[in-house]
Design an enzyme around this catalytic site. Structure first.
Site, PDB file in Angstrom:
ATOM      1  N   THR A  28      16.562  -3.349  -1.282  1.00 22.22           N
ATOM      2  CA  THR A  28      16.384  -2.042  -0.658  1.00 22.22           C
ATOM      3  C   THR A  28      17.673  -1.230  -0.707  1.00 22.22           C
ATOM      4  O   THR A  28      17.645  -0.006  -0.867  1.00 22.22           O
ATOM      5  CB  THR A  28      15.943  -2.213   0.815  1.00 22.22           C
ATOM      6  N   SER A  77      14.391  -8.305  -3.715  1.00 24.61           N
ATOM      7  CA  SER A  77      14.670  -9.666  -3.234  1.00 24.61           C
ATOM      8  C   SER A  77      13.451 -10.576  -3.271  1.00 24.61           C
ATOM      9  O   SER A  77      13.578 -11.801  -3.197  1.00 24.61           O
ATOM     10  CB  SER A  77      15.256  -9.632  -1.825  1.00 24.61           C
ATOM     11  N   THR A 111      16.676  -7.766   1.767  1.00 31.05           N
ATOM     12  CA  THR A 111      16.605  -8.516   3.021  1.00 31.05           C
ATOM     13  C   THR A 111      15.531  -9.597   3.047  1.00 31.05           C
ATOM     14  O   THR A 111      15.589 -10.507   3.870  1.00 31.05           O
ATOM     15  CB  THR A 111      16.378  -7.557   4.201  1.00 31.05           C
TER      16      THR A 111
END
Length: 347
Positions: A28, A77, A111
């Site tokens: 992000t 991620s 994350t």
């Protein structure tokens, strides 16, 4: 003359700006949203910017720091795989070997799997300088983005002498967490990471000062897993989540697929569903290392008779996803269940 030269050298050292490497991996933090309030489906834009571009657009986050940008991979991620962990760990080690003047390292990361990458690095890096992993909950080009704020805090942490020698740390929302305990607890809130049961190590104030309140416990018996030069890939280890009515189908499928290890994320306080137990025992008989964990957020699984009778190892208080990483690394060294058990409880 010698004394004067020595004093001049000391003055030069103390006045030198800290040099911090910033390694961008995507996530992000690097994504560009489609509009100002695109906080949910921003990955649909398909735009992931390199760390050089991001640092340029963010301006002078820390004018007193010499930032050294290092590109790695532009990944969401959810796409991180164990091969990326190996490559990132080796990149950090080689970067320090080539530039030992670095005072700290910051890694920007998505994350979703940030806690796993941080834990892998904590297990495989032997560095005294701060290594900080940070991310963002909102893309940099959206309202209320935490990208700049988290990077500024991570840079402050990477410069902090008090954080040297503490292993890999996670910095999010001005909170410093140890890699071992950090976990994502919210999908969209800015305060997305916590260390359940233990709390943060430190906080970073509005002026970028680090207030350390406790030290992480790093067991004396912890066995380092730092020699990755000969590790081409990590063994397959899978996590099986227990729930009411769970049976053996998933476990049997994983064994058939060639898994080397299974983490049973059991029902609290750490037991598989009745329908899973026989399959786990059969997996052990076929040479698979099975570790009993719990899906409880603050759970622990000590060594117990019912486990030893079945040949299943105890996972202690590590989360299932972090136990998986320890087991993957342990299996690069040994297949002896007794030695693996010692390693699991040492971390």
């Amino acid at each position: 003359m010698i004394g004067e030269a020595s004093e001049a050298g000391k003055a030069a050292i103390t006045s030198r700006r800290p040099r911090i490497a910033v390694i961008g991996t995507g996530g992000t933090f690097a994504m560009q949203a489609r509009h100002r309030f695109d906080w949910v489906e921003y990955s649909e834009s398909g735009v992931i910017l390199g760390i050089d571009h991001l640092l340029t657009t963010m301006g002078e986050l820390a004018p007193h720091i010499d930032i050294v940008p290092i590109g790695f991979r532009a990944l969401g991620s959810t796409g991180i795989v164990p091969a990326d962990w190996l490559a990132l760990s080796l990149l950090i080690t080689s970067t320090m070997a080539q530039d030992p003047s670095l005072d700290g390292i910051v890694i920007t990361h998505g994350t979703a799997t940030l806690e796993e990458t941080a834990w892998f690095l904590d297990l495989t890096l032997a560095l005294d300088i701060p290594v900080i992993v940070t991310g963002a909950q909102r893309p940099a080009n959206t309202e209320g983005s935490d990208a700049c704020v988290n990077l500024r805090a991570a840079l402050a942490a990477a410069c902090a002498p008090a954080l040297r020698g503490l292993g890999v740390l996670v910095v999010m929302d001005n909170v410093v967490l140890p890699a071992r305990d950090a976990t994502k607890v919210s999908s969209f809130e800015l305060a997305a990471f916590e260390a359940p049961g233990f709390g943060p190590l430190a906080r970073i104030d509005a002026q970028g000062q680090v207030a350390l309140r406790r030290l992480p416990v790093r067991p004396a018996g912890r066995l380092p897993i730092t020699d990755l030069a000969g590790v081409a890939s990590l063994p397959r280890v899978d996590v099986v989540l227990s729930y009411a009515g769970a049976d053996r189908i998933v476990i049997d499928a994983l064994v058939a697929a060639g898994t080397r290890g299974i983490i049973s994320a059991g029902l609290p306080p750490g037991r598989p569903a009745n329908g899973e137990r026989a399959a786990l025992v059969d997996a052990v008989a076929r040479g698979v290392i099975v570790v009993q964990s719990t899906r409880a957020a603050r759970g622990t699984v000590p060594m117990q008779r019912f486990l030893s009778v079945d040949g299943i190892l105890a996972g202690g208080d590590l989360s299932p996803q972090k136990l998986r990483i320890v087991l993957m690394l342990a299996l690069t060294r040994t297949g002896d269940p007794d030695v693996v058990q010692q390693m699991l409880l040492a971390y």
